[in-house]
Write an enzyme that holds these catalytic residues in place. Structure first.
Site, short mmCIF file in Angstrom:
data_model
loop_
_atom_site.label_atom_id
_atom_site.label_comp_id
_atom_site.label_asym_id
_atom_site.label_seq_id
_atom_site.Cartn_x
_atom_site.Cartn_y
_atom_site.Cartn_z
N SER A 236 0.82 -1.22 0.00
CA SER A 236 0.00 0.00 0.00
C SER A 236 0.85 1.27 0.00
O SER A 236 0.50 2.23 -0.69
CB SER A 236 -0.96 -0.01 1.19
OG SER A 236 -1.89 -1.04 1.02
N LYS B 30 -9.43 -5.71 10.74
CA LYS B 30 -10.60 -5.23 9.99
C LYS B 30 -11.94 -5.44 10.71
O LYS B 30 -12.83 -4.61 10.61
CB LYS B 30 -10.68 -5.94 8.64
CG LYS B 30 -9.59 -5.60 7.66
CD LYS B 30 -9.92 -6.30 6.36
CE LYS B 30 -8.83 -6.25 5.35
NZ LYS B 30 -9.25 -6.81 4.07
N ASN C 179 -11.88 -1.60 6.10
CA ASN C 179 -10.47 -1.53 5.66
C ASN C 179 -9.99 -0.11 5.39
O ASN C 179 -8.84 0.10 5.07
CB ASN C 179 -10.23 -2.41 4.42
CG ASN C 179 -10.69 -1.76 3.14
OD1 ASN C 179 -11.58 -0.91 3.15
ND2 ASN C 179 -10.11 -2.14 2.03
N ASP D 10 -12.90 -3.20 -0.32
CA ASP D 10 -12.52 -4.45 -1.02
C ASP D 10 -13.56 -4.82 -2.08
O ASP D 10 -13.23 -5.14 -3.22
CB ASP D 10 -12.38 -5.60 -0.02
CG ASP D 10 -11.11 -5.48 0.81
OD1 ASP D 10 -10.14 -4.87 0.34
OD2 ASP D 10 -11.10 -6.00 1.95
N GLY E 282 -16.16 -19.64 -3.31
CA GLY E 282 -15.47 -19.30 -2.06
C GLY E 282 -16.44 -18.57 -1.14
O GLY E 282 -17.42 -17.96 -1.60
N GLY F 227 -14.95 -17.05 1.99
CA GLY F 227 -14.09 -16.44 3.01
C GLY F 227 -14.26 -14.92 3.02
O GLY F 227 -15.26 -14.38 2.54
N ASN G 59 -19.21 -23.05 -2.32
CA ASN G 59 -17.99 -23.18 -1.50
C ASN G 59 -17.73 -24.64 -1.16
O ASN G 59 -18.66 -25.45 -1.04
CB ASN G 59 -18.14 -22.38 -0.21
CG ASN G 59 -16.82 -22.23 0.53
OD1 ASN G 59 -15.82 -21.89 -0.10
ND2 ASN G 59 -16.82 -22.49 1.83
N GLU H 119 -19.81 -26.50 2.35
CA GLU H 119 -21.15 -26.06 1.93
C GLU H 119 -21.82 -25.15 2.96
O GLU H 119 -22.44 -24.15 2.63
CB GLU H 119 -22.01 -27.31 1.75
CG GLU H 119 -22.72 -27.38 0.44
CD GLU H 119 -23.37 -28.74 0.28
OE1 GLU H 119 -24.19 -28.85 -0.64
OE2 GLU H 119 -23.09 -29.68 1.06
N ILE I 102 -9.63 -13.30 -8.50
CA ILE I 102 -9.06 -12.27 -7.61
C ILE I 102 -7.67 -12.64 -7.11
O ILE I 102 -6.99 -11.82 -6.49
CB ILE I 102 -10.01 -11.88 -6.45
CG1 ILE I 102 -10.11 -13.00 -5.41
CG2 ILE I 102 -11.37 -11.47 -6.95
CD1 ILE I 102 -10.67 -12.49 -4.08
P1 NAP Z 1 -10.08 -16.98 3.20
O1 NAP Z 1 -10.97 -16.12 4.02
O2 NAP Z 1 -9.07 -17.84 3.88
O3 NAP Z 1 -11.02 -17.93 2.27
C1 NAP Z 1 -10.44 -18.94 1.47
C2 NAP Z 1 -11.52 -19.58 0.61
O4 NAP Z 1 -10.86 -20.49 -0.29
C3 NAP Z 1 -12.54 -20.40 1.38
O5 NAP Z 1 -13.80 -20.26 0.79
C4 NAP Z 1 -12.01 -21.84 1.22
O6 NAP Z 1 -13.02 -22.83 1.29
C5 NAP Z 1 -11.50 -21.77 -0.21
N1 NAP Z 1 -10.52 -22.81 -0.50
C6 NAP Z 1 -9.25 -22.92 0.00
N2 NAP Z 1 -8.64 -24.01 -0.52
C7 NAP Z 1 -9.54 -24.60 -1.36
C8 NAP Z 1 -9.51 -25.77 -2.18
N3 NAP Z 1 -8.42 -26.54 -2.26
N4 NAP Z 1 -10.61 -26.06 -2.91
C9 NAP Z 1 -11.71 -25.28 -2.85
N5 NAP Z 1 -11.81 -24.17 -2.09
C10 NAP Z 1 -10.73 -23.85 -1.35
O7 NAP Z 1 -9.24 -16.10 2.15
P2 NAP Z 1 -9.62 -14.68 1.52
O8 NAP Z 1 -9.03 -13.61 2.35
O9 NAP Z 1 -11.07 -14.65 1.21
O10 NAP Z 1 -8.72 -14.72 0.17
C11 NAP Z 1 -9.03 -15.65 -0.87
C12 NAP Z 1 -8.12 -15.38 -2.08
O11 NAP Z 1 -8.37 -14.06 -2.57
C13 NAP Z 1 -6.61 -15.39 -1.76
O12 NAP Z 1 -5.96 -15.98 -2.85
C14 NAP Z 1 -6.22 -13.93 -1.67
O13 NAP Z 1 -4.88 -13.69 -2.03
C15 NAP Z 1 -7.17 -13.33 -2.70
N6 NAP Z 1 -7.51 -11.92 -2.42
C16 NAP Z 1 -7.31 -11.02 -3.43
C17 NAP Z 1 -7.64 -9.70 -3.23
C18 NAP Z 1 -7.41 -8.70 -4.34
O14 NAP Z 1 -7.50 -7.50 -4.07
N7 NAP Z 1 -7.18 -9.13 -5.56
C19 NAP Z 1 -8.17 -9.28 -2.00
C20 NAP Z 1 -8.38 -10.23 -1.00
C21 NAP Z 1 -8.03 -11.56 -1.23
P3 NAP Z 1 -13.43 -23.49 2.72
O15 NAP Z 1 -14.41 -22.52 3.34
O16 NAP Z 1 -14.03 -24.78 2.35
O17 NAP Z 1 -12.17 -23.61 3.52
#
Ligand code: NAP
Length: 273
Positions: free
Chosen positions: A17, A66, A86, A100, A124, A126, A147, A150, A215
């Site tokens: 940032s 956050k 955020n 976000d 997803g 998360g 997801n 489920e 993303i």
């Molecule tokens: P998070 O809260 O940890 O959520 C992770 C998600 O991924 C959950 O829904 C999880 O499912 C799923 N998952 C993990 N491994 C999996 C697999 N092998 N098969 C199927 N689903 C799987 O993470 P987050 O903060 O939301 O971030 C998620 C992704 O977005 C990361 O790669 C992060 O770098 C990216 N991101 C990008 C931005 C951007 O600005 N571009 C911003 C934020 C995040 P379960 O619930 O079943 O565990």
């Protein structure tokens, strides 16, 4: 006098940032500077009040602050619904936002993708999925959350239904879900470094009218986006969400149009891509 902005988090050394915002301030010739500050959870309140007292323009918050910020700042309705703040603006009191989801919305609109009335499949459930789902539902999209676990998809869909009816499900019927979607957003960690060979969907499951937004931003061209291209779908890379979430914070704080291209360039240099 120079205005200070910053990002609070713990850990924080990895944050890009400062590069993104300082590039924007420099481009626009603004007498402002942006720094990263390591702030732990139990010091968040003191840090926010201290920053306001010292005349900071505003701050971003990242992991693990956050959610806790909701108890301290005056959060706007979308930040409250998402359950996370955020961006904090100090102009009048201490206002909290979540940019976000806005970042994702802007990344889609930047590519000419319509949100209102579109059928969006979010894979997803998360933190990132939550922010994007609430923002796009608020903007009139019909959301389905799919997801691996489920139950988490059901819970998020139920919460989203306060804004707009939404569905939650597992990943087993992905092909049918994609057929009846206009936009697919991957919000899982699948395909992210070092698991670059993984994808949530394959080209045979996709169609050419689909927009696929991954993303994940490391790598920029994920396996999912490669598969989407094979299917003739429109693709959007993850760094644009990151750039636009910063750009929206910049706009909230300064009331100035952010130089998005300069911010993107700074991010890509920081990511070494
Ligand atoms: P998070 O809260 O940890 O959520 C992770 C998600 O991924 C959950 O829904 C999880 O499912 C799923 N998952 C993990 N491994 C999996 C697999 N092998 N098969 C199927 N689903 C799987 O993470 P987050 O903060 O939301 O971030 C998620 C992704 O977005 C990361 O790669 C992060 O770098 C990216 N991101 C990008 C931005 C951007 O600005 N571009 C911003 C934020 C995040 P379960 O619930 O079943 O565990």
């Amino acid at each position: 006098m120079r205005t200070i902005y910053g990002v609070f988090g713990d850990p924080i050394a990895h944050s890009l940032s400062p590069e993104i915002h300082n590039a924007a301030f420099s481009k626009l010739g603004m007498d402002c500077t942006y720094h990263a500050f390591r702030v732990c959870k139990d010091k968040l309140k003191e840090a926010l009040y201290g920053a306001k007292a010292m005349g900071f323009g505003g701050v971003n918050l990242t992991v693990p602050l956050k959610q806790q910020a909701l108890e301290i700042v005056d959060a706007d309705p979308i930040a409250k619904a998402i359950g996370a703040v955020n961006t904090v603006d100090f102009k009048e009191g201490m206002k909290g936002y979540n940019t976000d989801g806005l970042g994702a919305k802007c990344a889609l609109e930047d590519k000419g993708v319509r949100i209102n009335g579109s059928r969006v499949l979010i894979i997803g459930a998360g933190g990132a999925a939550r922010a994007i789902a609430f923002q796009l539902a608020t903007d009139g999209a019909d959301i389905t959350v799919a997801n691996r676990t489920e139950q988490k998809a059901f819970s998020l869909a139920l919460e989203l239904s306060r804004v707009r009816p939404a569905k939650g499900c597992g990943l087993k019927d992905l092909e049918e879900l994609i057929v009846s979607s206009d936009i697919l957003v991957n919000c899982t960690t699948m395909g992210m470094y070092p698991d670059k060979g993984k994808t949530t969907a394959f080209s045979e499951q996709m169609h050419s009218d689909l927009t696929v937004f991954d993303i994940v931003y490391n790598p920029l061209e994920t396996m999912l986006l490669k598969e989407a291209k094979k299917a003739g779908a429109k693709t959007i890379t993850g760094e644009m969400m990151l750039v636009y979430q910063g750009a929206e914070a910049f706009r909230i704080w300064t009331g100035t149009k952010p130089p998005v291209d300069i911010m993107r360039k700074a991010l890509l240099e920081g990511l070494n891509i």
